[in-house]
Design a protein around this motif. Structure first.
Motif, PDB file in Angstrom:
ATOM      1  N   ALA A   2       9.074  -9.200  -1.028  1.00 24.98           N
ATOM      2  CA  ALA A   2       7.749  -9.766  -1.401  1.00 24.98           C
ATOM      3  C   ALA A   2       6.943  -8.723  -2.264  1.00 24.98           C
ATOM      4  O   ALA A   2       6.914  -7.297  -1.638  1.00 24.98           O
ATOM      5  CB  ALA A   2       6.971 -10.380  -0.324  1.00 24.98           C
ATOM      6  N   ARG A   3       6.058  -8.964  -3.005  1.00 28.52           N
ATOM      7  CA  ARG A   3       5.180  -7.951  -3.628  1.00 28.52           C
ATOM      8  C   ARG A   3       3.993  -7.714  -2.742  1.00 28.52           C
ATOM      9  O   ARG A   3       3.251  -8.453  -2.403  1.00 28.52           O
ATOM     10  CB  ARG A   3       4.642  -8.407  -5.098  1.00 28.52           C
ATOM     11  CG  ARG A   3       4.097  -7.349  -6.026  1.00 28.52           C
ATOM     12  CD  ARG A   3       4.006  -7.770  -7.349  1.00 28.52           C
ATOM     13  NE  ARG A   3       5.227  -7.838  -8.108  1.00 28.52           N
ATOM     14  CZ  ARG A   3       5.452  -6.869  -8.792  1.00 28.52           C
ATOM     15  NH1 ARG A   3       4.815  -5.859  -9.200  1.00 28.52           N
ATOM     16  NH2 ARG A   3       6.731  -6.892  -9.240  1.00 28.52           N
ATOM     17  N   ASN A   4       3.496  -6.273  -2.704  1.00 23.09           N
ATOM     18  CA  ASN A   4       2.391  -5.833  -1.687  1.00 23.09           C
ATOM     19  C   ASN A   4       1.350  -5.207  -2.716  1.00 23.09           C
ATOM     20  O   ASN A   4       1.705  -4.329  -3.408  1.00 23.09           O
ATOM     21  CB  ASN A   4       2.849  -4.851  -0.623  1.00 23.09           C
ATOM     22  CG  ASN A   4       1.713  -4.745   0.114  1.00 23.09           C
ATOM     23  OD1 ASN A   4       0.640  -5.080   0.197  1.00 23.09           O
ATOM     24  ND2 ASN A   4       1.849  -3.445   0.892  1.00 23.09           N
ATOM     25  N   THR A   5       0.240  -5.713  -2.900  1.00 23.29           N
ATOM     26  CA  THR A   5      -0.786  -5.209  -3.837  1.00 23.29           C
ATOM     27  C   THR A   5      -1.921  -4.986  -2.910  1.00 23.29           C
ATOM     28  O   THR A   5      -2.326  -5.692  -2.241  1.00 23.29           O
ATOM     29  CB  THR A   5      -1.239  -6.030  -4.863  1.00 23.29           C
ATOM     30  OG1 THR A   5      -1.676  -7.644  -4.187  1.00 23.29           O
ATOM     31  CG2 THR A   5      -0.291  -6.394  -5.599  1.00 23.29           C
ATOM     32  N   SER A   6      -2.525  -3.682  -2.863  1.00 21.29           N
ATOM     33  CA  SER A   6      -3.684  -3.297  -1.943  1.00 21.29           C
ATOM     34  C   SER A   6      -4.756  -2.809  -2.741  1.00 21.29           C
ATOM     35  O   SER A   6      -5.659  -2.309  -2.117  1.00 21.29           O
ATOM     36  CB  SER A   6      -3.158  -2.070  -0.970  1.00 21.29           C
ATOM     37  OG  SER A   6      -1.679  -2.037  -0.802  1.00 21.29           O
ATOM     38  N   GLY A   7      -4.771  -3.019  -3.916  1.00 23.59           N
ATOM     39  CA  GLY A   7      -5.815  -2.590  -4.685  1.00 23.59           C
ATOM     40  C   GLY A   7      -5.587  -2.513  -6.277  1.00 23.59           C
ATOM     41  O   GLY A   7      -4.421  -2.536  -6.629  1.00 23.59           O
ATOM     42  N   PRO A   8      -6.551  -2.234  -7.021  1.00 16.40           N
ATOM     43  CA  PRO A   8      -6.384  -2.442  -8.523  1.00 16.40           C
ATOM     44  C   PRO A   8      -5.561  -1.160  -8.898  1.00 16.40           C
ATOM     45  O   PRO A   8      -4.736  -1.064 -10.216  1.00 16.40           O
ATOM     46  CB  PRO A   8      -7.708  -2.375  -9.005  1.00 16.40           C
ATOM     47  CG  PRO A   8      -8.647  -1.649  -7.981  1.00 16.40           C
ATOM     48  CD  PRO A   8      -8.082  -2.201  -6.793  1.00 16.40           C
ATOM     49  N   HIS A   9      -5.340   0.189  -8.307  1.00 14.45           N
ATOM     50  CA  HIS A   9      -4.878   1.176  -8.694  1.00 14.45           C
ATOM     51  C   HIS A   9      -3.867   1.587  -7.543  1.00 14.45           C
ATOM     52  O   HIS A   9      -3.315   2.585  -7.960  1.00 14.45           O
ATOM     53  CB  HIS A   9      -5.905   2.276  -8.751  1.00 14.45           C
ATOM     54  CG  HIS A   9      -6.639   2.202  -9.805  1.00 14.45           C
ATOM     55  ND1 HIS A   9      -6.519   1.869 -11.374  1.00 14.45           N
ATOM     56  CD2 HIS A   9      -8.144   1.776  -9.761  1.00 14.45           C
ATOM     57  CE1 HIS A   9      -7.645   1.779 -11.952  1.00 14.45           C
ATOM     58  NE2 HIS A   9      -8.530   1.499 -11.130  1.00 14.45           N
ATOM     59  N   ALA A  10      -3.274   0.715  -6.771  1.00 17.80           N
ATOM     60  CA  ALA A  10      -2.355   1.130  -5.724  1.00 17.80           C
ATOM     61  C   ALA A  10      -1.096   0.977  -6.431  1.00 17.80           C
ATOM     62  O   ALA A  10      -0.867   0.010  -7.411  1.00 17.80           O
ATOM     63  CB  ALA A  10      -2.270   0.202  -4.683  1.00 17.80           C
ATOM     64  N   PRO A  11      -0.082   1.654  -6.097  1.00 14.83           N
ATOM     65  CA  PRO A  11       1.236   1.845  -6.811  1.00 14.83           C
ATOM     66  C   PRO A  11       2.096   0.627  -6.277  1.00 14.83           C
ATOM     67  O   PRO A  11       1.703  -0.075  -5.388  1.00 14.83           O
ATOM     68  CB  PRO A  11       1.987   2.869  -6.122  1.00 14.83           C
ATOM     69  CG  PRO A  11       1.336   3.413  -5.158  1.00 14.83           C
ATOM     70  CD  PRO A  11      -0.174   2.892  -5.246  1.00 14.83           C
ATOM     71  N   LYS A  17      13.679  -4.766   3.914  1.00 15.99           N
ATOM     72  CA  LYS A  17      13.863  -4.721   5.466  1.00 15.99           C
ATOM     73  C   LYS A  17      12.847  -4.300   6.202  1.00 15.99           C
ATOM     74  O   LYS A  17      12.719  -3.454   6.991  1.00 15.99           O
ATOM     75  CB  LYS A  17      15.093  -3.726   5.561  1.00 15.99           C
ATOM     76  CG  LYS A  17      16.375  -4.058   4.935  1.00 15.99           C
ATOM     77  CD  LYS A  17      17.721  -3.444   5.258  1.00 15.99           C
ATOM     78  CE  LYS A  17      18.815  -3.852   4.761  1.00 15.99           C
ATOM     79  NZ  LYS A  17      19.878  -2.879   4.892  1.00 15.99           N
ATOM     80  N   GLY A  18      11.462  -4.886   5.811  1.00 17.52           N
ATOM     81  CA  GLY A  18      10.341  -4.558   6.731  1.00 17.52           C
ATOM     82  C   GLY A  18       9.759  -3.147   6.348  1.00 17.52           C
ATOM     83  O   GLY A  18       8.664  -2.947   6.871  1.00 17.52           O
ATOM     84  N   ARG A  19      10.044  -2.483   5.177  1.00 14.97           N
ATOM     85  CA  ARG A  19       9.401  -1.144   4.931  1.00 14.97           C
ATOM     86  C   ARG A  19       8.775  -1.431   3.448  1.00 14.97           C
ATOM     87  O   ARG A  19       9.554  -1.943   2.496  1.00 14.97           O
ATOM     88  CB  ARG A  19      10.357  -0.195   4.768  1.00 14.97           C
ATOM     89  CG  ARG A  19      10.875   0.073   6.278  1.00 14.97           C
ATOM     90  CD  ARG A  19      11.856   1.332   6.269  1.00 14.97           C
ATOM     91  NE  ARG A  19      11.144   2.662   6.048  1.00 14.97           N
ATOM     92  CZ  ARG A  19      11.512   3.865   5.924  1.00 14.97           C
ATOM     93  NH1 ARG A  19      12.786   3.953   6.017  1.00 14.97           N
ATOM     94  NH2 ARG A  19      10.876   4.724   5.652  1.00 14.97           N
ATOM     95  N   ASN A  20       7.784  -0.968   3.176  1.00 13.17           N
ATOM     96  CA  ASN A  20       7.179  -0.873   1.703  1.00 13.17           C
ATOM     97  C   ASN A  20       7.834   0.441   0.815  1.00 13.17           C
ATOM     98  O   ASN A  20       7.756   1.410   1.515  1.00 13.17           O
ATOM     99  CB  ASN A  20       5.850  -0.862   1.792  1.00 13.17           C
ATOM    100  CG  ASN A  20       5.008  -1.981   2.250  1.00 13.17           C
ATOM    101  OD1 ASN A  20       5.593  -3.016   2.163  1.00 13.17           O
ATOM    102  ND2 ASN A  20       3.717  -1.846   2.769  1.00 13.17           N
ATOM    103  N   VAL A  21       8.421  -0.144   0.010  1.00 14.82           N
ATOM    104  CA  VAL A  21       9.045   0.769  -0.836  1.00 14.82           C
ATOM    105  C   VAL A  21       8.412   1.074  -2.163  1.00 14.82           C
ATOM    106  O   VAL A  21       8.436  -0.302  -3.032  1.00 14.82           O
ATOM    107  CB  VAL A  21      10.639   0.639  -0.991  1.00 14.82           C
ATOM    108  CG1 VAL A  21      11.308   1.781  -1.882  1.00 14.82           C
ATOM    109  CG2 VAL A  21      11.170   0.787   0.255  1.00 14.82           C
ATOM    110  N   ARG A  22       8.114   1.838  -2.861  1.00 15.34           N
ATOM    111  CA  ARG A  22       7.556   1.990  -4.425  1.00 15.34           C
ATOM    112  C   ARG A  22       8.723   1.707  -5.257  1.00 15.34           C
ATOM    113  O   ARG A  22       9.777   1.951  -5.027  1.00 15.34           O
ATOM    114  CB  ARG A  22       7.316   3.348  -4.660  1.00 15.34           C
ATOM    115  CG  ARG A  22       5.665   3.336  -3.826  1.00 15.34           C
ATOM    116  CD  ARG A  22       5.609   5.186  -3.997  1.00 15.34           C
ATOM    117  NE  ARG A  22       5.038   5.293  -5.553  1.00 15.34           N
ATOM    118  CZ  ARG A  22       4.383   6.442  -6.226  1.00 15.34           C
ATOM    119  NH1 ARG A  22       4.191   7.156  -5.225  1.00 15.34           N
ATOM    120  NH2 ARG A  22       4.113   6.418  -7.472  1.00 15.34           N
TER     121      ARG A  22
END
Length: 84
Positions: A2-11, A17-22
């Motif tokens: 799933a895509r994770n967006t935390s702000g307009p300039h966040a990578p 597997k439960g970890r956010n990876v760029r």
């Protein structure tokens, strides 16, 4: 994933597997894997002329040295640009 967006300039990140990876990290890992596979697949010997002497080396060694030199030069230029 799933895509994770935390702000307009966040990578851009993906959840693996439960970890956010760029996404950039995934791309670098994929390119590194392809480079290692390419180097391992080329095992023949090549003759390289260095100004005066001619040296015969395994192709994998030449490719590995080229890869490391490119990584060092790219890292140097990246850090130099980041300082500006």
């Amino acid at each position: 994933m799933a895509r994770n967006t935390s702000g307009p300039h966040a990578p851009s990140t993906l959840t693996v597997k439960g970890r956010n990876v760029r996404i950039r990290t995934l791309g670098v890992v994929a390119l590194a894997g392809l480079a290692i596979w390419f180097i391992a697949a080329n095992t023949g010997s090549v003759a390289i002329r260095l100004w005066i002497p001619t040296v015969t080396l395994p192709l994998w060694a030449v490719l590995a040295v080229t890869l490391v030199a490119g990584m060092v030069l790219g890292g140097y230029l990246f850090r130099r640009r980041a300082r500006r």
